[in-house]
Motif scaffolding. Structure first.
Motif, PDB file in Angstrom:
ATOM      1  N   PHE A   1      11.019   0.071 -10.264  1.00 47.20           N
ATOM      2  CA  PHE A   1      10.972   1.470  -9.837  1.00 47.20           C
ATOM      3  C   PHE A   1      11.249   1.556  -8.354  1.00 47.20           C
ATOM      4  O   PHE A   1      11.271   0.564  -7.640  1.00 47.20           O
ATOM      5  CB  PHE A   1       9.599   2.081 -10.168  1.00 47.20           C
ATOM      6  CG  PHE A   1       8.447   1.460  -9.400  1.00 47.20           C
ATOM      7  CD1 PHE A   1       7.949   2.062  -8.266  1.00 47.20           C
ATOM      8  CD2 PHE A   1       7.892   0.261  -9.805  1.00 47.20           C
ATOM      9  CE1 PHE A   1       6.911   1.491  -7.547  1.00 47.20           C
ATOM     10  CE2 PHE A   1       6.853  -0.324  -9.100  1.00 47.20           C
ATOM     11  CZ  PHE A   1       6.357   0.294  -7.966  1.00 47.20           C
ATOM     12  N   THR A   2      11.472   2.778  -7.869  1.00 51.06           N
ATOM     13  CA  THR A   2      11.624   3.048  -6.445  1.00 51.06           C
ATOM     14  C   THR A   2      10.543   4.028  -6.036  1.00 51.06           C
ATOM     15  O   THR A   2       9.974   4.738  -6.871  1.00 51.06           O
ATOM     16  CB  THR A   2      13.000   3.667  -6.108  1.00 51.06           C
ATOM     17  OG1 THR A   2      13.182   4.827  -6.913  1.00 51.06           O
ATOM     18  CG2 THR A   2      14.119   2.696  -6.374  1.00 51.06           C
ATOM     19  N   THR A   3      10.263   4.061  -4.739  1.00 47.68           N
ATOM     20  CA  THR A   3       9.264   4.997  -4.201  1.00 47.68           C
ATOM     21  C   THR A   3       9.858   5.765  -3.045  1.00 47.68           C
ATOM     22  O   THR A   3      10.941   5.447  -2.560  1.00 47.68           O
ATOM     23  CB  THR A   3       7.999   4.268  -3.710  1.00 47.68           C
ATOM     24  OG1 THR A   3       8.346   3.463  -2.573  1.00 47.68           O
ATOM     25  CG2 THR A   3       7.380   3.396  -4.782  1.00 47.68           C
TER      26      THR A   3
ATOM     27  N   LEU B   1       0.795  -1.228   0.000  1.00 49.76           N
ATOM     28  CA  LEU B   1       0.000   0.000   0.000  1.00 49.76           C
ATOM     29  C   LEU B   1       0.831   1.284   0.000  1.00 49.76           C
ATOM     30  O   LEU B   1       0.560   2.178  -0.806  1.00 49.76           O
ATOM     31  CB  LEU B   1      -1.006  -0.011   1.156  1.00 49.76           C
ATOM     32  CG  LEU B   1      -2.014   1.132   1.143  1.00 49.76           C
ATOM     33  CD1 LEU B   1      -2.838   1.145  -0.138  1.00 49.76           C
ATOM     34  CD2 LEU B   1      -2.919   1.035   2.365  1.00 49.76           C
ATOM     35  N   PRO B   2       1.874   1.429   0.836  1.00 51.86           N
ATOM     36  CA  PRO B   2       2.637   2.683   0.804  1.00 51.86           C
ATOM     37  C   PRO B   2       3.313   2.953  -0.543  1.00 51.86           C
ATOM     38  O   PRO B   2       3.558   4.096  -0.895  1.00 51.86           O
ATOM     39  CB  PRO B   2       3.699   2.512   1.893  1.00 51.86           C
ATOM     40  CG  PRO B   2       3.255   1.371   2.719  1.00 51.86           C
ATOM     41  CD  PRO B   2       2.368   0.523   1.866  1.00 51.86           C
ATOM     42  N   HIS B   3       3.582   1.896  -1.299  1.00 49.68           N
ATOM     43  CA  HIS B   3       4.267   2.029  -2.586  1.00 49.68           C
ATOM     44  C   HIS B   3       3.309   2.325  -3.739  1.00 49.68           C
ATOM     45  O   HIS B   3       3.746   2.785  -4.796  1.00 49.68           O
ATOM     46  CB  HIS B   3       5.058   0.763  -2.910  1.00 49.68           C
ATOM     47  CG  HIS B   3       6.060   0.408  -1.868  1.00 49.68           C
ATOM     48  ND1 HIS B   3       7.226   1.119  -1.682  1.00 49.68           N
ATOM     49  CD2 HIS B   3       6.067  -0.577  -0.940  1.00 49.68           C
ATOM     50  CE1 HIS B   3       7.917   0.578  -0.692  1.00 49.68           C
ATOM     51  NE2 HIS B   3       7.227  -0.444  -0.225  1.00 49.68           N
ATOM     52  N   VAL B   4       2.017   2.026  -3.565  1.00 44.87           N
ATOM     53  CA  VAL B   4       1.059   2.190  -4.671  1.00 44.87           C
ATOM     54  C   VAL B   4      -0.045   3.195  -4.374  1.00 44.87           C
ATOM     55  O   VAL B   4      -0.894   3.448  -5.223  1.00 44.87           O
ATOM     56  CB  VAL B   4       0.445   0.838  -5.094  1.00 44.87           C
ATOM     57  CG1 VAL B   4       1.531  -0.125  -5.560  1.00 44.87           C
ATOM     58  CG2 VAL B   4      -0.406   0.227  -3.985  1.00 44.87           C
TER      59      VAL B   4
ATOM     60  N   THR C   1       9.662   7.514  -7.439  1.00 47.60           N
ATOM     61  CA  THR C   1      10.706   8.546  -7.456  1.00 47.60           C
ATOM     62  C   THR C   1      11.776   8.255  -8.492  1.00 47.60           C
ATOM     63  O   THR C   1      12.603   9.113  -8.774  1.00 47.60           O
ATOM     64  CB  THR C   1      11.370   8.677  -6.069  1.00 47.60           C
ATOM     65  OG1 THR C   1      11.893   7.399  -5.695  1.00 47.60           O
ATOM     66  CG2 THR C   1      10.377   9.161  -5.034  1.00 47.60           C
ATOM     67  N   GLY C   2      11.788   7.053  -9.041  1.00 45.59           N
ATOM     68  CA  GLY C   2      12.770   6.691 -10.046  1.00 45.59           C
ATOM     69  C   GLY C   2      12.408   5.366 -10.679  1.00 45.59           C
ATOM     70  O   GLY C   2      11.586   4.614 -10.147  1.00 45.59           O
TER      71      GLY C   2
END
Length: 113
Positions: free
Chosen positions: A105-107, A69-72, A96-97
């Protein structure tokens, strides 16, 4: 807010789920992989697991596990066709990338405090 689906994504998801009569909806999340760290996972949700966030979009249920959830959060899922290619496209404000190939990807949640 959690996650939204465009009309094209809803249509494609409904077509996909029509072949799976036991499905409760879609499961959307992330898994660790690739050079940037995370990749999206979209699959049939066969059950509502403890801690799942359930989002309804156009009558379709989307199940998101608590670790994803925090990532999407805030992601818009679209479905696009380009020539012979078709794919789900994710517009994620948490990203973020991304790696050069677009696989991972990164978050913000991945960044050091």
């Amino acid at each position: 807010m959690a996650v939204t689906l465009t009309p094209a994504a809803l249509e494609r998801a409904r077509q996909f789920l029509a072949r799976e009569p036991q499905a409760l909806g879609l499961r959307f999340g992330v898994r660790r992989t690739g050079c940037s760290g995370l990749a999206y996972v979209v699959e049939v949700a066969a059950e509502n697991l403890p801690g799942d966030t359930v989002v309804e979009a156009g009558g379709l249920k989307v199940f998101i596990d608590p670790a994803s959830l925090p990532h999407v959060e805030g992601t818009e899922i679209d479905f696009q066709r380009r020539g012979l290619n078709q794919e789900f496209v994710f517009r994620n404000p948490q990203a973020t990338g991304a790696c050069g190939c677009g696989e991972s990807f990164t978050t913000r949640s991945d960044l050091p405090a």
